[in-house]
Design an enzyme around this catalytic site. Structure first.
Site, mmCIF file in Angstrom:
data_model
loop_
_atom_site.group_PDB
_atom_site.id
_atom_site.type_symbol
_atom_site.label_atom_id
_atom_site.label_comp_id
_atom_site.label_asym_id
_atom_site.label_seq_id
_atom_site.Cartn_x
_atom_site.Cartn_y
_atom_site.Cartn_z
ATOM 1 C CG ASP A 180 8.425 -18.810 -14.790
ATOM 2 O OD1 ASP A 180 8.703 -19.978 -15.105
ATOM 3 O OD2 ASP A 180 7.417 -18.206 -15.232
ATOM 4 C CG HIS B 285 -7.011 12.233 -9.056
ATOM 5 N ND1 HIS B 285 -7.099 11.193 -8.172
ATOM 6 C CD2 HIS B 285 -7.786 13.232 -8.545
ATOM 7 C CE1 HIS B 285 -7.894 11.517 -7.189
ATOM 8 N NE2 HIS B 285 -8.346 12.759 -7.381
ATOM 9 C CD GLU C 16 7.805 -15.139 -7.055
ATOM 10 O OE1 GLU C 16 8.145 -13.987 -7.395
ATOM 11 O OE2 GLU C 16 8.336 -15.749 -6.102
ATOM 12 C CG ASP D 163 -3.826 8.106 -12.847
ATOM 13 O OD1 ASP D 163 -4.583 8.587 -13.705
ATOM 14 O OD2 ASP D 163 -4.235 7.624 -11.779
ATOM 15 C CG ASN E 163 -4.316 10.938 -5.956
ATOM 16 O OD1 ASN E 163 -3.650 10.965 -6.990
ATOM 17 N ND2 ASN E 163 -4.883 9.822 -5.507
ATOM 18 C CD GLU F 276 -4.342 4.062 -1.593
ATOM 19 O OE1 GLU F 276 -4.503 4.572 -0.478
ATOM 20 O OE2 GLU F 276 -5.246 4.048 -2.456
ATOM 21 C CG ASP G 219 -1.960 1.079 1.135
ATOM 22 O OD1 ASP G 219 -3.093 0.746 0.768
ATOM 23 O OD2 ASP G 219 -1.649 2.253 1.416
ATOM 24 C CB ILE G 220 1.272 4.037 -2.438
ATOM 25 C CG1 ILE G 220 1.598 3.075 -3.597
ATOM 26 C CG2 ILE G 220 2.102 5.301 -2.541
ATOM 27 C CD1 ILE G 220 1.253 3.647 -4.962
#
Length: 641
Positions: free
Chosen positions: A539, A519, A541, A523, A514, A549, A506-507
């Site tokens: 590989d 926004h 995964e 993005d 934002n 976010e 989670d950012i």
């Protein structure tokens, strides 16, 4: 062309009916067993075993004497099911295990899925009553799956009743309610009145746990009414129903109705033939009524009968409840030290069997006793334990509600997508039929055929694009959560035999980005975030954009996992994100789940829930860190900063 159109419409209608069939043909082994004289007798004895185990024991003994010849496998299965049902009240585990083993052997040899399901359901009930909820949960899920697979729908009300009982015992009240409601729905469809009554009784118990006494009363009244309509009278069940009714009226402080319900319960109670559990319920019910009426000496005497019962040690939860009840009575009689002894015994027993709800109530009672003893500091600590546990249980229940709704919504979306795909297949079948007709027609029909072919290609292309779009997040190009759930079952992008962990990213402070830069810049941060995490994936995964976010990765569980997660966190945080607004310092909070196979993660939101809770803990404790499950990593875990 007219004939072709008629055939086409019939074809499509047949496909539609196939995809929308909701009620499979029901199977019941009674239909096979009843074809022989032995079978008819066994069916009657089995019905008797649920009402009067002692009479059933005598009947099966006489049956064995009169039928010394070999029984068919299905007749032998019924005989063993009767013996198992009779043996439960005696709690002879060695004999019970013997019958279960023999039933499994018959089920495996004869490929009786219905019998396997029956035994799983019975075993789950036994485990639940011995406080082995995890084993009970595992078996009841198997039982439900096999009952559905073999179309033995008659097993489902009892299976859902057992599943609800297991969930209620383990404090999963939302799941318990769901199971009971599913059972009630099927029992209504199959007109299984007795099972419907039992389900309503257990649903009332859930409402009693959450202290919605009016809803509990409404539900128990329905249970009583249903059971009176049942052609078979089971006195022990009616005794339980009226005892629960008395308890509800007691909490509503309706002394007159509580006494009337106890009197009704006594009509169905026989001291000589009552099971140990029924005897304990009888003493508890009468003692509680006497406490309500202020007759403390009589209440105390009845509670002492419960505690002095030789078999009470086999029922630790009931023993704990009787101690709790005795403590309340002694408190009313101002015998504070004796009340403290009883409540401490109750707390010990509830702790031993890990019964959280009862333990929470016991701490409240202990606080009341300590206040009466003027031991205020100890009382404050007891109250603190009560409210902490009560709050924790409330938060867990609310969390279950939220995630239950989310899981249902995702399941509905997945089902809707399946229906759309099936309808698309039906439409494709329609086009193929048209093509077959067009090949044998004139030049004019050939021209029409060309148009149809072109349309089919266009439809296929559009369907393929729509299918692809339904799995892709358009902003980041990552897969979305719908694709994640598909992969848990299909395992095209991941390995079904590998163990994975859910890693939630989670950012941090994304809303601030934002709000401050707009926004469009947000993005850009999301896209760069997906790129940086993607670079670290191996590989087999999977990385998905979970929403907003938040990103979800399935990483293989191995010794390098901690260092890999740390490396990803550093990849995000150590270099600023280049955007049109300039360089932005970005960090991420990370939550990690327990290890599991894809098949274990699918349908069990406990793994996602653990990752989500750890993500919340990372946010709460300062952000820009990863939190692993504390139990698994007690010796080697660390917060990755």
């Amino acid at each position: 062309m007219f004939v072709a159109i008629i055939i086409n419409e019939l074809w499509i209608q047949a496909d539609y009916n196939k995809y929308n069939a909701t009620t499979p043909t029901q199977f019941h082994p009674d239909n096979i067993v009843s074809s022989t004289s032995n079978g008819k007798q066994l069916i009657k004895i089995r019905e008797l075993s649920s009402v009067d185990p002692q009479k059933a024991r005598d009947a099966i003994h006489q049956f064995d004497i009169a039928h010394s010849e070999d029984l068919t496998p299905i007749e032998n299965a019924y005989r063993l099911l009767i013996l198992l049902s009779i043996e439960w009240p005696n709690k002879n585990q060695e004999t019970i295990d013997k019958y279960i083993k023999e039933l499994h052997l018959i089920a495996d040899k004869e490929q009786y899925d219905w019998l396997k399901a029956t035994v799983y359901i019975d075993q789950a009930g036994i485990y639940a009553r011995h406080n082995k909820t995890e084993q009970g949960k595992e078996l009841i899920i198997k039982g439900i799956e096999l009952a559905k697979k073999s179309n033995a729908l008659y097993l489902l009300p009892r299976a859902y009743n057992t599943a609800g009982f297991v969930s209620n015992t383990s404090n999963k009240l939302i799941h318990a309610q769901d199971y009971f409601m599913q059972g009630i729905d099927i029992a209504n469809q199959l007109s299984m009145i007795e099972e419907n009554a039992k389900l309503h009784n257990n649903l009332a118990v859930v409402y009693m746990v959450i202290k919605d006494w009016n809803k509990a009363l409404e539900t128990i009244i329905i249970a009583n009414k249903l059971y009176k309509e049942s052609p078979i009278e089971n006195k022990s069940i009616m005794h339980i129903f009226y005892s629960n009714k008395a308890r509800i009226y007691g909490h509503l402080n309706n002394k007159e109705e509580s006494k009337r319900a106890i009197d009704d319960a006594d009509l169905y109670y026989n001291e000589k033939t009552a099971s140990p559990r029924s005897r304990i319920l009888h003493w508890k019910g009468h003692s509680t009524l006497m406490l309500l009426l202020g007759k403390y000496a009589e209440a105390k005497k009845l509670a002492e009968q419960c505690l002095s019962y030789p078999l009470i040690k086999s029922y630790p939860h009931e023993e704990g409840q009787c101690n709790l009840l005795q403590s309340k009575i002694l408190l009313k009689q101002h015998e504070y030290n004796e009340a403290l002894v009883n409540i401490n015994k109750s707390i010990y027993l509830f702790s031993l069997i890990k019964h959280d709800r009862s333990l929470t109530r016991a701490y409240l009672q202990k606080g009341d006793v300590l206040i009466s003893l003027k031991r205020d500091r100890e009382a404050l600590y007891a109250y603190k334990l009560h409210y902490q546990r009560d709050k924790e249980q409330f938060l867990n229940e609310m969390y279950d509600v939220v995630h239950s709704v989310a899981t249902r919504k995702i399941s509905q979306e997945r089902d809707l997508l399946d229906i759309k795909n099936k309808l698309a297949e039906a439409l494709l079948s329609k086009q193929k039929l048209h093509l077959n007709i067009a090949f044998v027609c004139t030049i004019i029909i050939i021209m029409i055929l060309l148009l149809v072919v072109r349309q089919v290609v266009k439809i296929r292309k559009t369907n393929k694009e729509l299918e692809t779009l339904s799995y892709i997040d358009t902003l980041t190009g990552l897969y979305n959560r719908r694709y994640y759930y598909q992969q848990l079952t299909q395992c095209n992008a991941i390995n079904a035999k590998n163990k994975y962990r859910i890693i939630l990213f989670d950012i941090d402070n994304f809303k601030l980005v934002n709000d401050q830069y707009g926004h469009d810049i947000g993005d850009e941060v999301l896209v760069e975030m997906s790129n940086r995490i993607s670079l670290s994936l191996l590989d087999k995964e999977l990385l998905t954009r979970w929403g907003g976010e938040e990103f979800l990765a399935l990483l293989e569980d191995n010794e390098q996992l901690i260092s890999r997660v740390e490396a990803i966190r550093k990849t995000i945080s150590e270099q600023p994100f280049l955007t049109k607004a300039g360089e932005l310092p970005i960090t991420s909070s990370i939550g990690v789940s327990f290890s599991a196979l894809p098949s274990e993660i699918d349908g069990n939101d406990d793994y996602f829930r653990k990752a989500d809770k750890n993500l919340y803990e990372a946010k709460r404790s300062g952000k820009n860190k990863a939190i692993f499950p504390s139990v698994e990593y007690s010796n080697r875990s660390r917060e990755l900063k």
